[in-house]
Design a protein around this motif. Structure first.
Motif, short mmCIF file in Angstrom:
data_model
loop_
_atom_site.label_atom_id
_atom_site.label_comp_id
_atom_site.label_asym_id
_atom_site.label_seq_id
_atom_site.Cartn_x
_atom_site.Cartn_y
_atom_site.Cartn_z
N THR A 198 65.11 105.53 -46.00
CA THR A 198 64.45 105.09 -44.78
C THR A 198 62.94 105.30 -44.97
O THR A 198 62.56 106.22 -45.70
N PRO A 199 62.05 104.49 -44.39
CA PRO A 199 62.33 103.23 -43.70
C PRO A 199 62.73 102.13 -44.69
O PRO A 199 62.73 102.35 -45.89
N GLU A 255 61.20 99.60 -45.76
CA GLU A 255 60.15 99.27 -46.75
C GLU A 255 60.39 100.03 -48.05
O GLU A 255 60.17 99.54 -49.15
N GLU A 306 59.74 90.11 -41.10
CA GLU A 306 59.77 90.62 -39.72
C GLU A 306 61.15 90.52 -39.09
O GLU A 306 61.51 91.30 -38.22
N GLY A 325 63.46 93.54 -38.29
CA GLY A 325 63.22 94.53 -37.23
C GLY A 325 62.37 95.69 -37.75
O GLY A 325 61.73 95.59 -38.80
N ARG A 326 62.40 96.80 -37.01
CA ARG A 326 61.55 97.95 -37.37
C ARG A 326 62.12 98.68 -38.59
O ARG A 326 63.31 99.02 -38.63
N GLY A 327 61.27 98.95 -39.57
CA GLY A 327 61.71 99.65 -40.79
C GLY A 327 62.34 101.00 -40.50
O GLY A 327 63.27 101.44 -41.18
N ARG A 328 61.83 101.68 -39.44
CA ARG A 328 62.32 103.03 -39.14
C ARG A 328 63.75 103.04 -38.60
O ARG A 328 64.38 104.08 -38.53
N ASP A 329 64.24 101.85 -38.19
CA ASP A 329 65.61 101.79 -37.64
C ASP A 329 66.67 101.78 -38.74
O ASP A 329 67.86 101.76 -38.45
N ALA A 383 68.79 97.86 -38.00
CA ALA A 383 68.17 97.34 -36.78
C ALA A 383 69.25 96.60 -35.97
O ALA A 383 70.28 96.19 -36.50
#
Length: 447
Positions: A47-48, A50, A64, A67-71, A345
């Motif tokens: 995680t993330p 990326e 994009e 969604g959010r990389g942290r999810d 995500a």
């Protein structure tokens, strides 16, 4: 760091963390080090998102639409836990369950002639299953009843079968089960990777099928559990456990040398200091001279925007493709998890296909699995060497774990843990004594 320990553990993979936790609970003074800045070694969750793209050197990172990389928490080595299996028992006995939340995996499926079917493991499911014809169902039901009642210490339940003498092939013959049924019983219920088990005594297989049924009975949907936020949570849970018992953890700590004297380990040197120890546990990457290659595993991580066809839109599931169905020696495994387990995500799914490599083009070997997953948004292909120790540790007191195999459950890893424990302690791993020891620490009320 410059002091003496009973046990030093190198690497924070799951095997190492569980052994470290067990040794701590057993009253040993433990130092646990990892050269990486993160927990989990080979079996970490990335995680993330990326970070995963960077690790596999893919383009400019995730689009994009991901969604959010942290999810995202993506396991490099996906494995589910059998609800009634050894690892869950270890988690319960070491109380690591205080730090983790689990969710039941929604389904268990098996592949036959290009399609996937729910694995029938109870009499009712067997009678409703499309996997078998009418007469086959009756014979399979009889077989399941026999397995459920089987008790090696009660001759009335054996029906003339010798648990240590009769082979599994003979047991199947006795119930007149056809090849397809033998395939899913051996590979989707007993969870064997190859057909070698057929000519071995039947007791082990019967116990494996019982474990599957008992695990299923606990939660109903499938026999498997999976931790929220991914498997990376497991090593961290054990790190906390070890700390309660006075263990010391050090991440980002280079290991310069394992110090030996007279063929026996006496310590570990790091950044000019030596920590002394009586025993050492480590993963193969720390002792390349004490392991030998034992094959390769190919794992293909696929990001999807849909559940897998034919699984009733399950948010999580396992699919086993028995080797006979696709003309191979070893099974192909697929496990699917999603945002329901807080690892992806919203609206995204992670499917991971894995198998033991048998040819020079590993990615083609998982093709039957990848066809089930289409369309795939992005895939990441990893081919890993499997190592096994050449030294059993009796003389050197260096105990090295095995690499993680292609299976999608933890039973083989737990066998390795119990085997290392037996060699270290000189006695088999005993869940009960572990539980008693905990009562001394936590008191009866907390059980």
């Amino acid at each position: 760091m410059d002091e003496a320990y009973d046990v030093i553990v190198l690497g924070t993979g799951l095997t190492e963390c569980i052994l470290s936790g067990i040794m701590s609970v057993n009253g040993k003074k433990v130092l646990h080090m990892d050269r990486n800045p993160y927990y989990g070694g080979e079996s970490s969750s990335i995680t993330p998102l990326e970070e995963l793209y960077k690790r596999f050197e893919i383009g400019d990172g995730p689009p994009e639409s991901m969604g959010r990389g942290r999810d995202w928490n993506v396991d490099l080595i996906p494995k589910f836990l059998m609800a009634n299996g050894q690892l869950v028992k270890m988690l319960l006995y070491t109380e690591v369950t205080r730090y983790l939340d689990f969710k039941v995996v929604e389904g268990s499926f098996v592949y036959k002639a290009g399609k996937i079917y729910k694995v029938p493991s109870t009499e009712t499911e067997a009678l409703a299953s499309n996997l078998m014809g009418m007469f086959e169902k009756r014979r399979f039901r009889k077989f399941l009843v026999f397995v459920a009642n089987f008790d090696e210490n009660d001759s009335k339940t054996l029906e003339g079968v010798d648990p240590h003498g009769t082979t599994m092939r003979e047991v199947y013959r006795r119930f007149d089960l056809g090849q397809d049924v033998i395939d899913f019983t051996g590979h989707a219920l007993a969870l064997y990777r190859t057909d070698d088990y057929l000519d071995q005594p039947c007791l082990e297989t019967i116990n494996r099928i019982k474990l599957y049924s008992e695990s299923l009975a606990r939660y109903g949907k499938s026999p498997y559990l999976y931790p929220l936020y991914g498997l990376g949570e497991l090593p961290q849970g054990f790190a906390r456990l070890s700390a309660i018992y006075g263990g010391t953890y050090m991440l980002n700590k280079p290991v310069d040398e394992i110090v030996m004297e007279g063929g026996k380990v006496i310590g570990v040197k790091s950044e000019g200091e030596v920590a002394r120890c009586k025993q050492l546990i480590c993963d193969p990457s720390y002792v390349p001279d004490r392991v030998r290659p034992a094959g390769k595993v190919v794992r293909v991580i696929c990001i999807l925007s849909h559940p897998i066809r034919g699984t009733n839109d399950s948010n999580s599931c396992q699919i086993i493709i028995p080797q006979n169905q696709v003309g191979r020696k070893s099974d192909i495994y697929v496990c699917l998890i999603s945002s329901a387990h807080n690892v992806a995500a919203q609206g995204k799914y992670i499917a991971i296909a894995s198998t033991t490599v048998e040819t020079d083009s590993p990615e083609n070997e998982v093709q039957p699995a990848l066809e089930l997953l289409q369309p795939v948004d992005q895939k990441f292909v990893a081919i890993s060497d499997i190592y096994e120790p050449t030294d059993d540790g009796t003389e050197s007191q260096v105990f090295c774990s095995r690499s993680y195999d292609a299976t999608t459950h933890f039973e083989t890893t737990c066998d390795d843990i119990k085997d290392i424990y037996r060699r270290m302690a000189g006695a088999p791993f005993d869940f009960e004594s572990m539980k008693r020891r905990q009562n001394d620490v936590f008191g009866e009320d907390e059980q």
